[in-house]
Enzyme design. Structure first.
Site, PDB file in Angstrom:
ATOM      1  CD  GLU A  15      -9.021   4.896   8.977  1.00 36.28           C
ATOM      2  OE1 GLU A  15      -9.231   5.924   8.295  1.00 36.28           O
ATOM      3  OE2 GLU A  15      -7.886   4.539   9.327  1.00 36.28           O
ATOM      4  CB  THR A  65       0.775   1.089  17.051  1.00 41.86           C
ATOM      5  OG1 THR A  65       1.516   1.844  16.090  1.00 41.86           O
ATOM      6  CG2 THR A  65       1.144   1.567  18.450  1.00 41.86           C
ATOM      7  CG  ASP A 103      -6.011  -2.866  15.082  1.00 32.07           C
ATOM      8  OD1 ASP A 103      -6.129  -4.077  14.806  1.00 32.07           O
ATOM      9  OD2 ASP A 103      -5.642  -2.455  16.194  1.00 32.07           O
ATOM     10  N   GLY A 104      -5.727  -0.290  11.162  1.00 38.92           N
ATOM     11  CA  GLY A 104      -6.250   0.517  10.068  1.00 38.92           C
ATOM     12  C   GLY A 104      -6.216  -0.223   8.747  1.00 38.92           C
ATOM     13  CG  ASP A 113     -21.426 -13.170  20.357  1.00 40.95           C
ATOM     14  OD1 ASP A 113     -21.307 -12.350  19.417  1.00 40.95           O
ATOM     15  OD2 ASP A 113     -21.377 -12.845  21.560  1.00 40.95           O
ATOM     16  CB  THR A 119      -0.929   0.036   1.219  1.00 40.35           C
ATOM     17  OG1 THR A 119      -0.158   0.170   2.411  1.00 40.35           O
ATOM     18  CG2 THR A 119      -1.763  -1.228   1.311  1.00 40.35           C
TER      19      THR A 119
END
Length: 296
Positions: A274, A94, A68-69, A215, A42
């Protein structure tokens, strides 16, 4: 496991000085299990989502090396597909909160070995209007992630998120909200509403033990009390909340499959760090929408 076609998407900015070491750690592990292997870097925001939309249906498996982004982008690229490949997360950021929820080792080589020798687990994905999120949605005036000081993040890593929270917790006035969930109604004032599909935020394990990514339910935490003590009590896990329990520190926790959040004034909607849109928001669980690789 062995796959005919696979793709690795990696974020060149995630981990920064660790990127070369992370690639050296995972590529020799993944490559022998994939006959045709596409590797994409990216270069700007949105690339990971675009790669998944463009190539995802051709693949048997898609791995992502990033934080996570980047995971969030991949989920938004894979979720709309008719034929969704297996998804494997290699923690390179991070915090790596969703990989922690899935109990994936936090060292990249160990993660790669665990995934190729692991099992397939269907997981839920949250959908808010036309956007998807794997970890958490945040409806509030307390924009912790927007207030992160980049120098703090670089210097202190995951502690930077907590420092940002401590710095901003008392700066915003509570907002009025109305919440409809699974045919029930609740209203009041809050400083933050968290819709949770994962167990971690900023590497901190949340004290809501019923949260599970498979769940068919969200955990919904309403922080009504703007005090620093209430927030730190959550982070420090000095107590655990159970369903429909209100605490004297101003936190209400419940579970739901669908919910609608309304507010008197527009609130920013933050999903996994985001910002997309503002309230009102309708959120629902897409049960077992993605199949992910997890350790045995």
């Amino acid at each position: 496991m062995r796959w005919k076609k696979g793709m690795l998407i990696y974020n060149k900015n995630a981990g920064k000085d660790k990127l070369e070491r992370n690639l050296e750690g995972c590529l020799p592990v993944l490559a022998p299990h994939i006959d045709e292997f596409l590797i994409l870097q990216t270069k700007q925001k949105g690339d990971a989502c675009r790669y998944c939309l463009e190539y995802g249906e051709e693949m048997n498996v898609v791995f992502v090396l990033g934080g996570d982004g980047t995971v969030h982008e991949c989920v938004n690229g894979l979720s709309p597909l008719q034929r969704r490949p297996l998804f494997g997360i290699l923690p390179g950021g991070t915090c790596n909160d969703f990989s922690r929820t899935l109990k994936i080792p936090q060292k990249v080589r160990q993660a790669a070995e665990a995934l190729v020798n692991g099992k397939v687990r269907p997981i839920d994905i949250g959908k808010s209007n036309n956007d998807f999120f794997p970890i958490s949605g945040e409806w509030d005036l307390f924009q912790m992630l927007n207030n992160i000081d980049e120098q703090e993040k670089s210097r202190f890593g995951k502690i930077g998120y907590l420092l940002s929270a401590v710095r901003t917790i008392g700066e915003n006035a509570p907002f009025s909200y109305k919440l409809e969930y699974d045919g029930n109604f609740i209203e009041g004032e809050a400083v933050m509403i968290l819709v949770l599909n994962g167990c971690f935020i900023g590497t901190n394990l949340l004290p809501f033990p019923m949260i599970s990514p498979d769940d068919g339910l969200f955990g919904v935490a309403i922080l009504e009390n703007a005090s620093l003590g209430a927030f730190l009590e959550i982070i420090a896990m000095k107590r655990s909340w159970t369903e429909n329990m209100s605490s004297d520190s101003g936190v209400t926790y419940l579970q739901a499959g669908t919910l609608t959040i309304e507010s008197k004034r527009p609130l920013d909607v933050d999903m996994d760090g985001e910002n997309y849109r503002q309230t009102p928001s309708r959120i629902k669980v897409l049960a077992h929408h993605l199949s992910v690789l997890t350790p045995n």
